[in-house]
Write a protein that holds these residues in place. Structure first.
Motif, PDB file in Angstrom:
ATOM      1  N   CYS A   1      -8.572  44.612  41.278  1.00  0.00           N
ATOM      2  CA  CYS A   1      -9.099  43.244  41.345  1.00  0.00           C
ATOM      3  C   CYS A   1     -10.411  43.131  42.105  1.00  0.00           C
ATOM      4  O   CYS A   1     -11.027  42.056  42.090  1.00  0.00           O
ATOM      5  CB  CYS A   1      -8.061  42.312  41.967  1.00  0.00           C
TER       6      CYS A   1
ATOM      7  N   SER B   1     -17.833  48.479  33.155  1.00  0.00           N
ATOM      8  CA  SER B   1     -18.126  48.249  31.743  1.00  0.00           C
ATOM      9  C   SER B   1     -19.308  49.116  31.333  1.00  0.00           C
ATOM     10  O   SER B   1     -20.421  48.941  31.831  1.00  0.00           O
ATOM     11  CB  SER B   1     -18.454  46.771  31.497  1.00  0.00           C
TER      12      SER B   1
ATOM     13  N   SER C   1      -6.431  49.287  35.329  1.00  0.00           N
ATOM     14  CA  SER C   1      -6.888  48.036  34.717  1.00  0.00           C
ATOM     15  C   SER C   1      -6.540  46.834  35.595  1.00  0.00           C
ATOM     16  O   SER C   1      -7.007  45.724  35.342  1.00  0.00           O
ATOM     17  CB  SER C   1      -6.237  47.861  33.341  1.00  0.00           C
TER      18      SER C   1
ATOM     19  N   GLU D   1     -18.608  35.035  35.767  1.00  0.00           N
ATOM     20  CA  GLU D   1     -17.479  35.864  36.191  1.00  0.00           C
ATOM     21  C   GLU D   1     -17.067  35.477  37.606  1.00  0.00           C
ATOM     22  O   GLU D   1     -17.888  35.041  38.413  1.00  0.00           O
ATOM     23  CB  GLU D   1     -17.857  37.352  36.171  1.00  0.00           C
TER      24      GLU D   1
ATOM     25  N   ARG E   1     -15.076  45.643  38.754  1.00  0.00           N
ATOM     26  CA  ARG E   1     -14.862  45.830  37.321  1.00  0.00           C
ATOM     27  C   ARG E   1     -15.918  46.788  36.797  1.00  0.00           C
ATOM     28  O   ARG E   1     -17.015  46.909  37.362  1.00  0.00           O
ATOM     29  CB  ARG E   1     -14.863  44.506  36.555  1.00  0.00           C
TER      30      ARG E   1
ATOM     31  N   SER F   1     -12.319  53.510  37.331  1.00  0.00           N
ATOM     32  CA  SER F   1     -11.774  52.809  36.163  1.00  0.00           C
ATOM     33  C   SER F   1     -10.311  53.147  35.905  1.00  0.00           C
ATOM     34  O   SER F   1      -9.757  52.758  34.887  1.00  0.00           O
ATOM     35  CB  SER F   1     -12.597  53.159  34.919  1.00  0.00           C
TER      36      SER F   1
END
Length: 330
Positions: free
Chosen positions: A59, A64, A56, A194, A62, A53
């Motif tokens: 690519c 969460s 940001s 997504e 991801r 993480s």
């Protein structure tokens, strides 16, 4: 039916034991839309998530709330989109999203292999941790980030491209260049609202020209290095298997540095992150120098001969020592 380690069957999910790299802990269960992978005791999903993480602008994945999402390309041409999470302290749960679960057993096994390689789950870290206890440079890092793995880049072209992209620029700009390259020349898949990106293959890049790469704003030299590398891999002249069979770190490094644009730093980066050679050591890495300076409270960066002297105690663990010292900076 469920088959346990002794080979007997019992009711429940299919339980498949695969021995990768001769490690008996490489066991996984097939639950249809989910795969459960057992992990070593010396593994912390939370610590690895912190590392993943750190940017940001990444690519290709991801994160969460302790959930990790990624598209995994398979040799069959399929792309599986997965959600990875911790399942207790002893396993990872890999959940296929949007109907992307492979139907063929060999492709499901390929996903298992990818995840295990990505997290370097088949390396026994106990000797490294024992070594680090008595090392002034490593002790604090190992205590702080216990369970962190040398997060890998399983695909050779992606690893080499990332090494080329990152030459002589800061990490933030390297992520920007990678994003431009992936968005322009990679593949994508839409899944459950997504969009997931996949790094371009060597074949995707091999037929391009320097002019084609102008819009991603890499230097001309980097574009040429990237194209040369893509063509070598696409033609089969350069392979991961060939490097692994080279006969050791010195022979593999020699093969890589013979390629235009690949110096010792890039070669050792690739050997460390993709080939998993434990003694790969990017000794000239600026981040490594800054980390040592920080840990020891020095008012200057260490000289190369000083680093080599400290590394005498890291024999066969230079790659992990480097990775843990890098982690100090994030």
């Amino acid at each position: 039916m469920r088959t346990n380690r002794s080979g007997r069957q019992s009711k429940g999910v299919t339980f498949i034991s695969q021995i990768y790299s001769g490690k008996p802990d490489a066991v996984w269960e097939d639950h249809g839309d989910r795969l459960r992978l057992l992990v070593p005791k010396e593994f912390s999903f939370a610590e690895n998530m912190k590392y993943l993480s750190r940017s940001s602008n990444e690519c290709l994945l991801r994160t969460s709330d302790q959930l990790l999402y990624k598209a995994i390309p398979l040799k069959s041409g399929e792309i599986s989109v997965v959600e990875i999470s911790a399942d207790g302290s002893d396993a990872l749960m890999v959940r296929f999203l949007g109907g992307t679960a492979p139907s063929r057993k060999q492709n499901r096994e390929a996903v298992v292999c990818y995840v295990r390689d990505w997290f370097d789950l088949d390396t026994d870290l106990r000797p490294f941790y024992e070594l680090a206890k008595g090392d002034a440079l490593l002790r604090e890092a190992v205590n702080s980030f216990y369970g962190l793995r040398n997060i890998g880049i399983p695909d050779l072209f992606e690893a080499m491209a990332w090494g080329i992209i990152g030459q002589q620029i800061n990490l933030a700009f390297a992520y920007t260049l990678k994003r431009r390259l992936v968005e322009r020349f990679g593949r994508s898949v839409d899944c459950e609202g997504e969009r997931y990106l996949v790094f371009p293959s060597a074949r995707d890049i091999a037929d391009l020209t320097v002019q084609d790469l102008e819009e991603v704003r890499m230097t001309r030299k980097k574009s040429e290095y990237l194209l040369d590398t893509a063509r070598l891999i696409a033609s089969g002249e350069l392979t991961k298997e060939g490097l692994q069979a080279a006969g050791g770190i010195m022979e593999a490094e020699k093969q890589l540095v013979s390629i235009r644009g690949i110096g010792p730093w890039t070669a050792n980066y690739v050997l460390m992150r993709c080939l998993r050679m434990p003694d790969a050591f990017p000794v000239d890495d600026v981040g490594l120098h800054n980390a040592v300076k920080h840990v020891l409270g020095m008012d200057r960066k260490p000289a190369k001969k000083e680093l080599l002297a400290w590394a005498e105690g890291w024999k066969k663990w230079e790659s992990y020592a480097t990775f843990y010292l890098w982690r100090v900076l994030y």
